[in-house]
Write a protein that holds these residues in place. Structure first.
Motif, mmCIF file in Angstrom:
data_model
loop_
_atom_site.group_PDB
_atom_site.id
_atom_site.type_symbol
_atom_site.label_atom_id
_atom_site.label_comp_id
_atom_site.label_asym_id
_atom_site.label_seq_id
_atom_site.Cartn_x
_atom_site.Cartn_y
_atom_site.Cartn_z
ATOM 1 N N PRO A 5 0.833 -1.209 0.000
ATOM 2 C CA PRO A 5 0.000 0.000 0.000
ATOM 3 C C PRO A 5 0.864 1.254 0.000
ATOM 4 C CG PRO A 5 0.070 -0.950 2.193
ATOM 5 C CD PRO A 5 0.870 -1.860 1.290
ATOM 6 N N ASP A 10 -1.153 2.639 -8.805
ATOM 7 C CA ASP A 10 -1.817 1.339 -8.731
ATOM 8 C C ASP A 10 -1.309 0.503 -9.904
ATOM 9 O OD1 ASP A 10 -3.319 2.299 -6.607
ATOM 10 O OD2 ASP A 10 -5.081 2.733 -7.817
ATOM 11 N N ARG A 11 -0.636 -0.600 -9.594
ATOM 12 C CA ARG A 11 -0.085 -1.411 -10.686
ATOM 13 C C ARG A 11 0.298 -2.811 -10.200
ATOM 14 N NH1 ARG A 11 4.467 2.038 -9.507
ATOM 15 N NH2 ARG A 11 6.231 0.787 -8.819
ATOM 16 N N ARG A 28 0.913 -3.176 -6.233
ATOM 17 C CA ARG A 28 1.068 -1.914 -5.493
ATOM 18 C C ARG A 28 -0.220 -1.098 -5.666
ATOM 19 N NH1 ARG A 28 6.249 -0.575 -4.136
ATOM 20 N NH2 ARG A 28 7.832 -1.978 -4.963
ATOM 21 N N VAL A 29 -0.631 -0.437 -4.593
ATOM 22 C CA VAL A 29 -1.796 0.454 -4.660
ATOM 23 C C VAL A 29 -1.473 1.750 -3.932
ATOM 24 C CG1 VAL A 29 -3.485 -1.416 -4.879
ATOM 25 C CG2 VAL A 29 -2.893 -0.556 -2.600
ATOM 26 N N ARG A 30 -2.133 2.823 -4.336
ATOM 27 C CA ARG A 30 -1.946 4.127 -3.696
ATOM 28 C C ARG A 30 -2.675 4.224 -2.370
ATOM 29 N NH1 ARG A 30 -3.575 7.346 -8.970
ATOM 30 N NH2 ARG A 30 -5.235 5.910 -8.583
ATOM 31 N N ALA A 38 -6.984 -0.345 1.103
ATOM 32 C CA ALA A 38 -5.950 -0.984 0.278
ATOM 33 C C ALA A 38 -6.464 -2.298 -0.302
ATOM 34 C CB ALA A 38 -4.686 -1.211 1.093
ATOM 35 N N ALA A 41 -8.724 -1.454 -3.169
ATOM 36 C CA ALA A 41 -7.913 -1.021 -4.311
ATOM 37 C C ALA A 41 -7.252 -2.216 -4.988
ATOM 38 C CB ALA A 41 -6.862 -0.011 -3.855
ATOM 39 N N LEU A 42 -6.811 -3.184 -4.202
ATOM 40 C CA LEU A 42 -6.225 -4.411 -4.759
ATOM 41 C C LEU A 42 -7.219 -5.114 -5.674
ATOM 42 C CD1 LEU A 42 -4.251 -6.870 -4.892
ATOM 43 C CD2 LEU A 42 -5.387 -7.681 -2.820
ATOM 44 N N VAL A 45 -7.608 -3.191 -8.932
ATOM 45 C CA VAL A 45 -6.461 -3.361 -9.833
ATOM 46 C C VAL A 45 -6.538 -4.728 -10.519
ATOM 47 C CG1 VAL A 45 -3.945 -3.668 -9.900
ATOM 48 C CG2 VAL A 45 -4.939 -1.771 -8.625
#
Length: 95
Positions: A5, A10-11, A28-30, A38, A41-42, A45
């Motif tokens: 995190p 985000d990638r 990876r996430v912002r 997080a 966000a995962l 992505v």
């Protein structure tokens, strides 16, 4: 999967190894690791990379850790194709 995190973007970074030696996908996430942000966000992505609806992915384990497991719902053939596409795109990005 191993989540990082508070990243700059985000990638998906490719493949790596978990502390126990298992192969993992490096993501990876912002988002901050607070209130499930997080983890959400995962899933976003992964859904984007796999070209699947976010609603088909759920966090199976690792909610508070860095190493996580995600479960996907849907037809086996469609999921296999999505994973194959991701594998090909990661292979060309890593090579």
């Amino acid at each position: 999967m191993r989540l990082t995190p508070k990243s700059s973007a985000d990638r998906i970074d490719g493949a790596g190894t978990a502390p126990d030696g298992r192969p993992v996908l490096l993501v990876r996430v912002r988002a901050l690791p607070e209130n499930g942000a997080a983890n959400a966000a995962l899933l976003a992505v992964l859904a984007k990379a796999l070209k699947l609806p976010k609603s088909t992915l759920i966090l199976d384990s690792g909610g508070k850790g860095r190493v996580k497991s995600v479960r996907a719902a849907g037809d086996h053939a469609g999921l296999r194709q999505a994973l194959d596409r991701l594998s090909v795109s990661l292979g060309s990005a890593v090579d």
